[in-house]
Write a protein that holds these residues in place. Structure first.
Motif, mmCIF file in Angstrom:
data_model
loop_
_atom_site.group_PDB
_atom_site.id
_atom_site.type_symbol
_atom_site.label_atom_id
_atom_site.label_comp_id
_atom_site.label_asym_id
_atom_site.label_seq_id
_atom_site.Cartn_x
_atom_site.Cartn_y
_atom_site.Cartn_z
ATOM 1 N N THR A 99 -7.610 3.632 0.992
ATOM 2 C CA THR A 99 -7.401 4.498 2.149
ATOM 3 C C THR A 99 -6.812 3.745 3.328
ATOM 4 O O THR A 99 -6.950 2.528 3.446
ATOM 5 C CB THR A 99 -8.728 5.151 2.596
ATOM 6 O OG1 THR A 99 -9.542 4.184 3.262
ATOM 7 C CG2 THR A 99 -9.492 5.722 1.411
ATOM 8 N N ARG A 100 -6.180 4.497 4.192
ATOM 9 C CA ARG A 100 -5.596 3.905 5.399
ATOM 10 C C ARG A 100 -6.697 3.504 6.391
ATOM 11 O O ARG A 100 -6.676 2.419 6.963
ATOM 12 C CB ARG A 100 -4.654 4.922 6.063
ATOM 13 C CG ARG A 100 -3.882 4.347 7.246
ATOM 14 C CD ARG A 100 -3.203 5.452 8.037
ATOM 15 N NE ARG A 100 -2.310 6.237 7.212
ATOM 16 C CZ ARG A 100 -1.055 5.901 6.934
ATOM 17 N NH1 ARG A 100 -0.558 4.781 7.415
ATOM 18 N NH2 ARG A 100 -0.308 6.678 6.178
ATOM 19 N N GLU A 101 -7.685 4.391 6.572
ATOM 20 C CA GLU A 101 -8.670 4.170 7.638
ATOM 21 C C GLU A 101 -9.835 3.272 7.226
ATOM 22 O O GLU A 101 -10.378 2.535 8.058
ATOM 23 C CB GLU A 101 -9.240 5.522 8.107
ATOM 24 C CG GLU A 101 -8.231 6.410 8.805
ATOM 25 C CD GLU A 101 -7.457 7.313 7.840
ATOM 26 O OE1 GLU A 101 -6.688 8.147 8.331
ATOM 27 O OE2 GLU A 101 -7.635 7.167 6.612
ATOM 28 N N LYS A 102 -10.232 3.325 5.953
ATOM 29 C CA LYS A 102 -11.459 2.653 5.522
ATOM 30 C C LYS A 102 -11.239 1.528 4.522
ATOM 31 O O LYS A 102 -12.195 0.883 4.096
ATOM 32 C CB LYS A 102 -12.421 3.689 4.897
ATOM 33 C CG LYS A 102 -12.884 4.782 5.839
ATOM 34 C CD LYS A 102 -13.870 4.249 6.852
ATOM 35 C CE LYS A 102 -14.428 5.367 7.723
ATOM 36 N NZ LYS A 102 -15.415 4.862 8.704
ATOM 37 N N GLY A 103 -9.984 1.288 4.120
ATOM 38 C CA GLY A 103 -9.745 0.313 3.068
ATOM 39 C C GLY A 103 -10.099 0.899 1.710
ATOM 40 O O GLY A 103 -9.987 2.105 1.486
ATOM 41 N N ILE B 5 -9.907 11.507 5.606
ATOM 42 C CA ILE B 5 -9.310 10.201 5.339
ATOM 43 C C ILE B 5 -8.115 10.348 4.395
ATOM 44 O O ILE B 5 -8.187 11.052 3.395
ATOM 45 C CB ILE B 5 -10.357 9.255 4.694
ATOM 46 C CG1 ILE B 5 -11.507 9.001 5.678
ATOM 47 C CG2 ILE B 5 -9.729 7.940 4.285
ATOM 48 C CD1 ILE B 5 -12.678 8.254 5.076
ATOM 49 N N LYS C 217 -14.191 -1.645 1.781
ATOM 50 C CA LYS C 217 -14.440 -1.289 3.174
ATOM 51 C C LYS C 217 -13.871 -2.305 4.168
ATOM 52 O O LYS C 217 -14.478 -2.588 5.197
ATOM 53 C CB LYS C 217 -15.943 -1.076 3.406
ATOM 54 C CG LYS C 217 -16.522 0.050 2.554
ATOM 55 C CD LYS C 217 -18.005 0.258 2.791
ATOM 56 C CE LYS C 217 -18.537 1.378 1.926
ATOM 57 N NZ LYS C 217 -19.993 1.599 2.128
ATOM 58 N N GLN C 218 -12.699 -2.835 3.819
ATOM 59 C CA GLN C 218 -11.992 -3.749 4.727
ATOM 60 C C GLN C 218 -10.620 -3.141 5.031
ATOM 61 O O GLN C 218 -9.661 -3.382 4.313
ATOM 62 C CB GLN C 218 -11.835 -5.130 4.084
ATOM 63 C CG GLN C 218 -13.137 -5.841 3.775
ATOM 64 C CD GLN C 218 -13.908 -6.206 5.031
ATOM 65 O OE1 GLN C 218 -13.336 -6.612 6.030
ATOM 66 N NE2 GLN C 218 -15.229 -6.043 4.980
ATOM 67 N N PRO C 219 -10.506 -2.320 6.067
ATOM 68 C CA PRO C 219 -9.250 -1.622 6.350
ATOM 69 C C PRO C 219 -8.090 -2.593 6.570
ATOM 70 O O PRO C 219 -8.233 -3.600 7.263
ATOM 71 C CB PRO C 219 -9.547 -0.840 7.637
ATOM 72 C CG PRO C 219 -11.039 -0.728 7.683
ATOM 73 C CD PRO C 219 -11.566 -1.973 7.047
ATOM 74 N N ASP C 220 -6.971 -2.284 5.965
ATOM 75 C CA ASP C 220 -5.741 -3.052 6.174
ATOM 76 C C ASP C 220 -4.576 -2.074 6.061
ATOM 77 O O ASP C 220 -4.046 -1.851 4.969
ATOM 78 C CB ASP C 220 -5.608 -4.168 5.135
ATOM 79 C CG ASP C 220 -4.475 -5.144 5.465
ATOM 80 O OD1 ASP C 220 -3.428 -4.676 5.956
ATOM 81 O OD2 ASP C 220 -4.632 -6.352 5.220
ATOM 82 N N PRO C 221 -4.193 -1.458 7.196
ATOM 83 C CA PRO C 221 -3.130 -0.446 7.170
ATOM 84 C C PRO C 221 -1.832 -0.966 6.570
ATOM 85 O O PRO C 221 -1.117 -0.209 5.905
ATOM 86 C CB PRO C 221 -2.961 -0.074 8.646
ATOM 87 C CG PRO C 221 -4.288 -0.378 9.271
ATOM 88 C CD PRO C 221 -4.785 -1.595 8.548
ATOM 89 N N TYR D 257 -2.133 -0.982 2.780
ATOM 90 C CA TYR D 257 -2.122 0.421 2.357
ATOM 91 C C TYR D 257 -0.706 0.983 2.357
ATOM 92 O O TYR D 257 -0.279 1.628 1.391
ATOM 93 C CB TYR D 257 -3.014 1.272 3.276
ATOM 94 C CG TYR D 257 -2.938 2.745 2.964
ATOM 95 C CD1 TYR D 257 -3.664 3.298 1.926
ATOM 96 C CD2 TYR D 257 -2.089 3.583 3.695
ATOM 97 C CE1 TYR D 257 -3.569 4.651 1.623
ATOM 98 C CE2 TYR D 257 -1.984 4.934 3.405
ATOM 99 C CZ TYR D 257 -2.730 5.463 2.359
ATOM 100 O OH TYR D 257 -2.611 6.800 2.051
#
Length: 249
Positions: free
Chosen positions: A26-30, A5, A105-109, A112
């Motif tokens: 993180t990019r993938e997992k928030g 990640i 744990k709320q991904p938002d590219p 990020y």
């Protein structure tokens, strides 16, 4: 399950004598928390990749609870930020604000990328105050309390001049400014900049220069706005304000 990640360290706290709990954006997992075992040991390979503002690739054992950091590889140390007390103050504030306003744990590219690019531009020497204002407004939008800056919030008029009302939550045109006698008067340039700061991708930022008095006014407006709608105390903001006062002397 082991996952690789990409992330940025936004907070660390000690756990026992030798471990750290590291919060990564993180990019993938928030936003996630991971246990970095042995990271406090000076010779640990984890020590260098779990410092604040490190941008890296991390191998993480994920599960329903706290993840476990297996290894990390640095992409950028953002060295210029880490070696400059003013840049460090701004970066610390943005990291804490991100930690407070972003759910786990709320991904938002997009968020990020905005956070990463803000730090990269800051590291390269672009204006930290302007970058901070831009990122703050994007976080406010993500958190659901961004001000209305595209039109008068009362009548919908899109042409200025505008005043900024803290109590009403954004722009009031000259016909509606009676709704808040304490609203801040804005020049056409400042009104346009607020719209720009809220909507433009930080990656597209060119060279923006602002008079110091305009920076101070926008800083004052955004601070008051956050105090009214933000809800979380930001500890690093106090240090940032002290830095700003020191710069004025």
């Amino acid at each position: 399950m082991l996952e690789k990640i990409e992330g940025i360290v936004i907070r660390t706290r000690d756990y026992g004598e030798t471990h750290k709990i590291v919060t990564l954006m993180t990019r993938e997992k928030g936003k996630i928390g991971v246990m970095a075992r042995g990271a406090k040991k000076p010779k640990s390979r984890m020590s260098s990749v779990t410092q604040p503002f490190i941008h890296g690739m991390y191998l993480i054992q994920t599960g329903s609870g706290l993840g476990s950091l297996s290894q990390g590889e640095m992409i950028s140390s953002l060295r210029s930020i880490r070696e400059d007390i003013v840049k460090t103050a701004y970066a610390s504030y943005l990291a804490e604000l991100t930690d407070k306003l972003i759910d786990e744990k709320q991904p938002d590219p997009f968020v990020y990328e905005q956070f990463l690019q803000t730090l990269l531009w800051m590291n390269e020497g672009k204006d930290a105050e302007i970058l901070t204002l831009m990122y703050e407004l994007k976080l406010f939008k993500k958190a659901g309390f961004a001000p209305i800056v595209d039109q008068c919030l009362n009548c919908g008029r899109e042409e200025g001049p505008f005043n900024f009302s803290i109590s009403e939550g954004g722009f009031l045109c000259f016909r509606c400014k009676h709704r808040d006698p304490n609203a801040f008067g804005l020049s056409e340039t400042l009104a346009k900049l607020l719209r720009l700061f809220l909507h433009i991708d930080v990656k597209r930022l060119g060279q923006i220069s602002m008079k110091e008095q305009n920076k101070k006014l926008l800083r004052h407006i955004i601070d008051e706005y956050y105090d009214r709608y933000g809800g979380y105390f930001i500890k690093s903001k106090k240090f940032l304000k002290q830095i700003d006062l020191f710069k004025e002397e």
